[in-house]
Design a protein around this motif. Structure first.
Motif, mmCIF file in Angstrom:
data_model
loop_
_atom_site.group_PDB
_atom_site.id
_atom_site.type_symbol
_atom_site.label_atom_id
_atom_site.label_comp_id
_atom_site.label_asym_id
_atom_site.label_seq_id
_atom_site.Cartn_x
_atom_site.Cartn_y
_atom_site.Cartn_z
ATOM 1 N N ILE A 69 0.835 -1.201 0.000
ATOM 2 C CA ILE A 69 0.000 0.000 0.000
ATOM 3 C C ILE A 69 0.870 1.251 0.000
ATOM 4 O O ILE A 69 0.608 2.200 -0.750
ATOM 5 C CB ILE A 69 -0.986 -0.013 1.195
ATOM 6 N N GLU A 70 1.913 1.272 0.828
ATOM 7 C CA GLU A 70 2.824 2.419 0.862
ATOM 8 C C GLU A 70 3.456 2.660 -0.505
ATOM 9 O O GLU A 70 3.554 3.803 -0.959
ATOM 10 C CB GLU A 70 3.914 2.203 1.914
ATOM 11 N N GLU A 71 3.868 1.589 -1.174
ATOM 12 C CA GLU A 71 4.472 1.720 -2.498
ATOM 13 C C GLU A 71 3.463 2.243 -3.511
ATOM 14 O O GLU A 71 3.793 3.095 -4.350
ATOM 15 C CB GLU A 71 5.042 0.377 -2.954
ATOM 16 N N LEU A 72 2.233 1.756 -3.451
ATOM 17 C CA LEU A 72 1.202 2.213 -4.374
ATOM 18 C C LEU A 72 0.853 3.685 -4.137
ATOM 19 O O LEU A 72 0.658 4.441 -5.090
ATOM 20 C CB LEU A 72 -0.043 1.334 -4.261
ATOM 21 N N VAL A 73 0.790 4.096 -2.872
ATOM 22 C CA VAL A 73 0.526 5.501 -2.556
ATOM 23 C C VAL A 73 1.642 6.372 -3.117
ATOM 24 O O VAL A 73 1.386 7.415 -3.733
ATOM 25 C CB VAL A 73 0.374 5.720 -1.027
ATOM 26 N N GLN A 74 2.871 5.951 -2.941
ATOM 27 C CA GLN A 74 4.010 6.707 -3.470
ATOM 28 C C GLN A 74 3.937 6.796 -4.991
ATOM 29 O O GLN A 74 4.169 7.864 -5.571
ATOM 30 C CB GLN A 74 5.331 6.062 -3.051
ATOM 31 N N ASP A 75 3.595 5.698 -5.663
ATOM 32 C CA ASP A 75 3.467 5.708 -7.122
ATOM 33 C C ASP A 75 2.378 6.680 -7.571
ATOM 34 O O ASP A 75 2.566 7.425 -8.535
ATOM 35 C CB ASP A 75 3.154 4.310 -7.652
ATOM 36 N N VAL A 76 1.248 6.668 -6.888
ATOM 37 C CA VAL A 76 0.151 7.586 -7.235
ATOM 38 C C VAL A 76 0.619 9.024 -7.096
ATOM 39 O O VAL A 76 0.402 9.857 -7.983
ATOM 40 C CB VAL A 76 -1.105 7.317 -6.369
ATOM 41 N N TRP A 77 1.281 9.349 -5.977
ATOM 42 C CA TRP A 77 1.738 10.714 -5.748
ATOM 43 C C TRP A 77 2.769 11.142 -6.785
ATOM 44 O O TRP A 77 2.729 12.251 -7.309
ATOM 45 C CB TRP A 77 2.284 10.872 -4.331
ATOM 46 N N GLU A 78 3.716 10.245 -7.091
ATOM 47 C CA GLU A 78 4.772 10.574 -8.042
ATOM 48 C C GLU A 78 4.262 10.702 -9.477
ATOM 49 O O GLU A 78 4.882 11.362 -10.302
ATOM 50 C CB GLU A 78 5.886 9.530 -7.979
ATOM 51 N N ASN A 79 3.137 10.090 -9.780
ATOM 52 C CA ASN A 79 2.538 10.184 -11.116
ATOM 53 C C ASN A 79 1.316 11.100 -11.112
ATOM 54 O O ASN A 79 0.325 10.832 -11.781
ATOM 55 C CB ASN A 79 2.171 8.781 -11.621
ATOM 56 N N SER A 80 1.422 12.183 -10.381
ATOM 57 C CA SER A 80 0.285 13.079 -10.172
ATOM 58 C C SER A 80 -0.190 13.789 -11.436
ATOM 59 O O SER A 80 -1.327 14.252 -11.489
ATOM 60 C CB SER A 80 0.618 14.118 -9.098
ATOM 61 N N GLU A 81 0.659 13.861 -12.462
ATOM 62 C CA GLU A 81 0.240 14.559 -13.684
ATOM 63 C C GLU A 81 -0.963 13.892 -14.340
ATOM 64 O O GLU A 81 -1.706 14.538 -15.068
ATOM 65 C CB GLU A 81 1.406 14.681 -14.676
ATOM 66 N N SER A 82 -1.188 12.615 -14.043
ATOM 67 C CA SER A 82 -2.319 11.901 -14.649
ATOM 68 C C SER A 82 -3.647 12.131 -13.931
ATOM 69 O O SER A 82 -4.701 11.897 -14.499
ATOM 70 C CB SER A 82 -2.024 10.406 -14.705
ATOM 71 N N TRP A 83 -3.621 12.616 -12.688
ATOM 72 C CA TRP A 83 -4.876 12.794 -11.941
ATOM 73 C C TRP A 83 -5.033 14.175 -11.307
ATOM 74 O O TRP A 83 -6.140 14.556 -10.941
ATOM 75 C CB TRP A 83 -5.018 11.724 -10.845
ATOM 76 N N MET A 84 -3.953 14.933 -11.150
ATOM 77 C CA MET A 84 -4.036 16.231 -10.465
ATOM 78 C C MET A 84 -4.749 17.263 -11.345
ATOM 79 O O MET A 84 -4.417 17.407 -12.514
ATOM 80 C CB MET A 84 -2.640 16.744 -10.091
ATOM 81 N N PRO A 85 -5.732 17.960 -10.775
ATOM 82 C CA PRO A 85 -6.447 18.969 -11.573
ATOM 83 C C PRO A 85 -5.528 20.121 -11.956
ATOM 84 O O PRO A 85 -4.617 20.483 -11.210
ATOM 85 C CB PRO A 85 -7.562 19.451 -10.642
ATOM 86 N N ALA A 86 -5.769 20.679 -13.133
ATOM 87 C CA ALA A 86 -4.980 21.826 -13.601
ATOM 88 C C ALA A 86 -5.467 23.083 -12.874
ATOM 89 O O ALA A 86 -6.655 23.260 -12.633
ATOM 90 C CB ALA A 86 -5.143 21.991 -15.103
ATOM 91 N N HIS A 87 -4.521 23.922 -12.516
ATOM 92 C CA HIS A 87 -4.895 25.174 -11.839
ATOM 93 C C HIS A 87 -4.606 26.352 -12.706
ATOM 94 O O HIS A 87 -3.708 26.671 -13.235
ATOM 95 C CB HIS A 87 -4.154 25.316 -10.504
#
Length: 92
Positions: A74-92
């Motif tokens: 789970i920790e590894e998956l959370v880190q992967d999600v955070w590090e690949n934020s360009e795919s889910w982070m809303p544009a500001h």
């Protein structure tokens, strides 16, 4: 009976809680997007995982009711999600 079952199910399921320090000024839309992406990716492997992402006075992440191996994954998956934020982070 259904209410008791639902409460028991939540109590027995694995939990991931991520608290993001308000001082970092991360937008609510980003926090919601993170929670949605974590739900999307992690519940595929951990169907009984309950996820909560919120703001608080300090940064923290806790994983409860999981085996040592599941916590590491789970920790590894959370880190992967955070590090690949360009795919889910809303544009500001």
């Amino acid at each position: 009976m259904d209410v008791i079952y639902v409460r028991l199910q939540i109590y027995l399921s694995m939990r991931l809680e991520i608290i993001i320090d308000k001082k970092h000024g991360i937008a609510l839309e980003t926090i919601e997007a993170l929670a949605n992406e974590l739900n999307r990716q992690l519940t595929v492997k951990f169907s009984d995982l309950s996820i909560r992402v919120a703001t608080g006075s300090a940064m923290s992440m806790s994983i409860s009711k999981a085996s040592k191996e599941d916590k590491i994954m789970i920790e590894e998956l959370v880190q992967d999600v955070w590090e690949n934020s360009e795919s889910w982070m809303p544009a500001h």
